[in-house]
Design a protein around this motif. Structure first.
Motif, PDB file in Angstrom:
ATOM      1  N   ASP A 252       0.760  -1.118   0.167  1.00 58.34           N
ATOM      2  CA  ASP A 252      -0.035   0.071   0.026  1.00 58.34           C
ATOM      3  C   ASP A 252       0.733   1.090  -0.039  1.00 58.34           C
ATOM      4  OD1 ASP A 252       0.762  -0.663   2.633  1.00 58.34           O
ATOM      5  OD2 ASP A 252      -1.031   0.255   3.409  1.00 58.34           O
ATOM      6  N   HIS A 253       1.973   1.458   0.839  1.00 55.82           N
ATOM      7  CA  HIS A 253       2.627   2.785   0.829  1.00 55.82           C
ATOM      8  C   HIS A 253       3.456   3.022  -0.142  1.00 55.82           C
ATOM      9  CE1 HIS A 253       1.629   3.166   5.165  1.00 55.82           C
ATOM     10  NE2 HIS A 253       1.838   1.875   5.340  1.00 55.82           N
ATOM     11  N   ASN A 258      -3.369   1.596   2.856  1.00 58.51           N
ATOM     12  CA  ASN A 258      -4.534   0.895   2.801  1.00 58.51           C
ATOM     13  C   ASN A 258      -5.532   1.152   1.864  1.00 58.51           C
ATOM     14  OD1 ASN A 258      -3.593  -0.414   5.305  1.00 58.51           O
ATOM     15  ND2 ASN A 258      -5.455   0.379   6.422  1.00 58.51           N
ATOM     16  N   TRP A 259      -4.826   1.633   0.592  1.00 56.93           N
ATOM     17  CA  TRP A 259      -5.787   1.675  -0.809  1.00 56.93           C
ATOM     18  C   TRP A 259      -6.212   0.551  -1.225  1.00 56.93           C
ATOM     19  CZ3 TRP A 259      -4.186   0.069  -5.475  1.00 56.93           C
ATOM     20  CH2 TRP A 259      -2.818  -0.174  -5.819  1.00 56.93           C
ATOM     21  N   ALA A 260      -7.130   0.504  -1.879  1.00 57.00           N
ATOM     22  CA  ALA A 260      -7.757  -0.606  -2.440  1.00 57.00           C
ATOM     23  C   ALA A 260      -8.299  -0.438  -3.699  1.00 57.00           C
ATOM     24  CB  ALA A 260      -8.712  -1.294  -1.554  1.00 57.00           C
ATOM     25  N   ASP A 261      -7.814  -1.101  -4.852  1.00 58.81           N
ATOM     26  CA  ASP A 261      -8.174  -0.672  -6.253  1.00 58.81           C
ATOM     27  C   ASP A 261      -8.199   0.729  -6.435  1.00 58.81           C
ATOM     28  OD1 ASP A 261      -8.858  -1.317  -8.738  1.00 58.81           O
ATOM     29  OD2 ASP A 261     -10.915  -2.207  -8.470  1.00 58.81           O
ATOM     30  N   THR A 323      -1.934  -7.879  -4.280  1.00 61.64           N
ATOM     31  CA  THR A 323      -3.241  -7.941  -3.432  1.00 61.64           C
ATOM     32  C   THR A 323      -3.643  -6.599  -3.079  1.00 61.64           C
ATOM     33  OG1 THR A 323      -1.852  -8.135  -1.378  1.00 61.64           O
ATOM     34  CG2 THR A 323      -2.626 -10.140  -2.191  1.00 61.64           C
ATOM     35  N   ARG A 324      -3.247  -5.709  -3.846  1.00 58.73           N
ATOM     36  CA  ARG A 324      -3.873  -4.252  -3.778  1.00 58.73           C
ATOM     37  C   ARG A 324      -4.694  -3.794  -5.060  1.00 58.73           C
ATOM     38  NH1 ARG A 324      -4.210  -2.437   1.236  1.00 58.73           N
ATOM     39  NH2 ARG A 324      -2.685  -3.477   2.391  1.00 58.73           N
ATOM     40  N   GLN A 325      -4.142  -3.968  -6.116  1.00 50.41           N
ATOM     41  CA  GLN A 325      -4.725  -3.280  -7.342  1.00 50.41           C
ATOM     42  C   GLN A 325      -6.077  -3.754  -7.581  1.00 50.41           C
ATOM     43  OE1 GLN A 325      -3.140  -2.322 -11.995  1.00 50.41           O
ATOM     44  NE2 GLN A 325      -1.827  -3.368 -10.558  1.00 50.41           N
ATOM     45  N   PHE A 326      -6.575  -5.047  -7.303  1.00 49.32           N
ATOM     46  CA  PHE A 326      -7.694  -5.668  -7.804  1.00 49.32           C
ATOM     47  C   PHE A 326      -8.873  -5.817  -6.546  1.00 49.32           C
ATOM     48  CE2 PHE A 326      -4.252  -6.987 -10.373  1.00 49.32           C
ATOM     49  CZ  PHE A 326      -4.213  -6.128 -11.458  1.00 49.32           C
ATOM     50  N   ARG A 327      -8.316  -5.654  -5.414  1.00 52.24           N
ATOM     51  CA  ARG A 327      -9.040  -6.117  -4.304  1.00 52.24           C
ATOM     52  C   ARG A 327     -10.269  -5.216  -4.367  1.00 52.24           C
ATOM     53  NH1 ARG A 327      -6.812  -4.980   1.625  1.00 52.24           N
ATOM     54  NH2 ARG A 327      -5.063  -6.093   0.768  1.00 52.24           N
ATOM     55  N   ALA A 328     -11.361  -5.934  -3.524  1.00 48.30           N
ATOM     56  CA  ALA A 328     -12.452  -5.367  -3.158  1.00 48.30           C
ATOM     57  C   ALA A 328     -12.090  -4.283  -2.013  1.00 48.30           C
ATOM     58  CB  ALA A 328     -13.553  -5.932  -2.769  1.00 48.30           C
ATOM     59  N   ASP A 329     -12.906  -3.093  -1.819  1.00 42.46           N
ATOM     60  CA  ASP A 329     -12.606  -2.354  -0.726  1.00 42.46           C
ATOM     61  C   ASP A 329     -12.570  -2.917   0.752  1.00 42.46           C
ATOM     62  OD1 ASP A 329     -11.927  -0.167   0.489  1.00 42.46           O
ATOM     63  OD2 ASP A 329     -13.919   0.942   0.754  1.00 42.46           O
ATOM     64  N   GLN A 330     -11.808  -2.672   1.717  1.00 40.97           N
ATOM     65  CA  GLN A 330     -11.940  -3.391   2.983  1.00 40.97           C
ATOM     66  C   GLN A 330     -13.500  -3.328   3.294  1.00 40.97           C
ATOM     67  OE1 GLN A 330      -9.430  -1.193   2.054  1.00 40.97           O
ATOM     68  NE2 GLN A 330      -7.574  -1.884   2.693  1.00 40.97           N
ATOM     69  N   GLY A 331     -13.911  -4.558   4.017  1.00 38.02           N
ATOM     70  CA  GLY A 331     -15.335  -4.392   4.471  1.00 38.02           C
ATOM     71  C   GLY A 331     -15.276  -4.131   6.118  1.00 38.02           C
TER      72      GLY A 331
END
Length: 560
Positions: A252-253, A258-261, A323-331
């Motif tokens: 992420d950094h 903690n960015w998500a997609d 595991t950052r560029q295509f993930r769903a936003d953190q629930g």
């Protein structure tokens, strides 16, 4: 052999009138006629201040990297380079004196890509060490050591592989990189958080930071270039790059915490969603410019092909994940939660559908002795509640339970011989057995996870008393924890996969020695960890609060 999955199926995002262009149109193309090309300004000083690097080895070659920057800390991020093209010669030799040149050529360093140079060398012999260097306008770079992978039909000798993550420049000296270089590994995996985006004094450790970031928080191409240059100027990091080829993936950094997609840390309701996409495109371009990556990873706007597979003969497949560029936003937010329905929603993924299919296909086609997943965030279940409820991190695979189950069942169904997951992110050493059913401690172990501590992030940390580790009692599949800085050095052979957890007592001095805190062995076709060595805990060196993994969990949650 490096395998990737072409994925540019989403729209390409071009940023405003000052477009951050996908560098695919620039790298590898013939120099176009422009004022930059026609300029005659000379280099004002040695341009090889950022060192050299190599990466993504194949049986017949590898990637060589450097970036020209006579004034690497220039505020505009351009490294003090004149606005013109430069021809950079490169050489690959069989010895450090280059008495026998095996390959050579010339590449163009362009201002559009930060005067970075990426050379994809081929035609070499498998399983060999090679030395390399660059030259331009009378200046000669430092010499780097790299190697080709074994023939695809050969195991080759045992592989010395090290993996690292999380190097926050402000939190300490990069001594761990120096100690790693002294180990002379065959290959290094960097699992993310290579650099941090914060401005000075916004991410401060107890007792104060050891040194400061230059410039503002990274939000555009100039500031990301400057931040990478500040990190690459560190001689200890340069030494680690120069000793072996690297396989790199971001977390992420490299963009923002903690960015998500396409969603920033602040969430999808930010006033200007396009601002994050501009930031992401700039971060990706700067990342490519500063890493030894192949042209298959050249960014295209906000898209970057980073997940890929590197085969080390018949010994190992390295499945490098994103595991950052295509993930769903953190629930339910980014932190630790109980009862979050999104965490178990089968429609949500941490890899995205295309990457998941690519990975499962790789399992089915594997004939390797070891299938190694190089990825970013904690894979095993990590429950922070001693009671009946699960309290887990929404930023890790615990926030994407169905995604984890599909991957785990995928390697079981494919008959993968030995599955090993490598992880960074959490700023501490951990070791874990992997289960299909974490609710049943007696269920079969189906793989192993090794987690490396940070290089510096979090400061010194503390040694850890096994008798205080209540967190490991909550999760019996978790076998080891230590909260000092360091790296993991592994030896991968036909019969076992050995991991030495290396730690440093402090990151405040360049003379700190690395010691082995613990050693674990995974036996061929015997899933799970066997502890063969544990360094005695030194009483009085750490308080229970410092040595309890729960304090680290809280620190992760509270990161700025």
């Amino acid at each position: 052999m490096v395998e990737t999955h072409a994925r540019y199926n989403r729209r390409t995002f071009l940023v405003g009138s000052g477009t951050v262009v996908g560098a695919a149109a620039l790298v590898g193309a013939a120099p176009r006629r422009s004022s930059a090309r026609e300029g005659s300004a000379a280099l004002p000083a040695d341009p090889f201040t950022l060192g050299v690097a190599s990466g993504d080895p194949e049986p017949d070659g590898f990637v060589l990297w450097t970036r020209l920057a006579p004034s690497p800390l220039a505020e505009d991020g351009l490294g003090g380079m004149p606005n013109r093209y430069f021809q950079v010669e490169w050489e690959v030799g069989r010895d450090e004196s280059f008495s026998r040149i095996e390959a050579s050529g010339s590449e163009t360093a362009r201002p559009e890509t930060g005067h970075s140079v990426h050379v994809e060398v081929g035609g070499l012999r498998p399983g060999r060490d090679y030395w390399y260097r660059f030259r331009t306008e009378g200046h000669v770079s430092p010499v780097g050591l790299t190697r080709t992978s074994p023939r695809l039909d050969s195991f080759g000798p045992d592989l010395a592989m090290a993996f690292v993550s999380c190097s926050q420049f402000e939190h300490g000296l990069f001594t761990a990189y120096r100690r790693l270089a002294e180990e002379r590994p065959d290959i290094v995996l960097h699992l993310g958080d290579y650099q941090y985006e914060y401005t000075k004094n916004s991410y401060v450790i107890p007792g104060g930071n050891v040194r400061d970031h230059l410039g503002p928080e990274t939000v555009d191409l100039a500031t990301y270039r400057l931040r990478h240059a500040q990190y690459k100027s560190d001689p200890d990091l340069q030494a680690a790059h120069a000793v072996a080829p690297w396989l790199v993936v971001f977390d992420d950094h490299e963009v923002e915490n903690n960015w998500a997609d396409e969603i920033p840390e602040a969430g999808s309701d930010t006033p200007d969603p396009a601002a994050f996409l501009r930031r992401r495109a700039a971060a990706f371009q700067a990342y490519y410019e500063n890493m030894p990556l192949r042209r298959t990873s050249v960014p295209n706007g906000i898209d970057m092909q980073l997940y890929r597979r590197i085969r080390w003969g018949k010994l190992a497949n390295f499945h490098m994940l994103d595991t950052r560029q295509f993930r769903a936003d953190q629930g339910c937010g980014d932190g630790y939660r109980t009862g979050c329905a999104a965490a178990v929603d089968p429609s949500r993924s941490i890899t995205g559908d295309a990457q998941e299919a690519w990975l499962l296909d790789g399992f089915r086609g594997s004939d390797a002795r070891w299938d190694v997943l190089g990825q970013q965030v904690f894979f095993a279940q990590r429950d922070a509640d001693a009671g009946p409820l699960l309290r887990t991190s929404m930023d890790a695979w615990d926030g994407y339970v169905a995604s984890r189950d599909r991957i785990t069942r995928g390697w079981i169904d494919a008959g993968v011989r030995n599955a090993v997951v490598l992880t960074g992110d959490v700023h501490a050493h951990w070791a874990s057995d992997l289960k299909l059913d974490y609710a049943d401690p007696s269920s079969a172990t189906v793989g192993s996870e090794l987690v490396c501590s940070s290089i510096t992030t979090g400061g010194d940390g503390a040694d850890s008393d096994p008798s205080t580790q209540s967190y490991l009692k909550i999760n019996p599949h978790l076998k080891f924890y230590n909260n000092q800085r360091g790296y993991v050095l592994t030896t991968i052979g036909r019969h076992e996969f050995k991991a030495d957890f290396k730690t440093l007592p402090t990151v405040k001095t360049s003379t700190a020695a690395a010691t082995t805190k613990a050693t674990y062995v995974i036996e061929d076709e015997v899933p799970g960890l066997n502890q063969t060595y544990l360094r005695p805990f030194l009483q009085g060196r750490s308080s229970p609060a410092q040595s309890d993994p729960q304090s680290v969990i809280d620190a992760e949650t509270l990161r700025p």
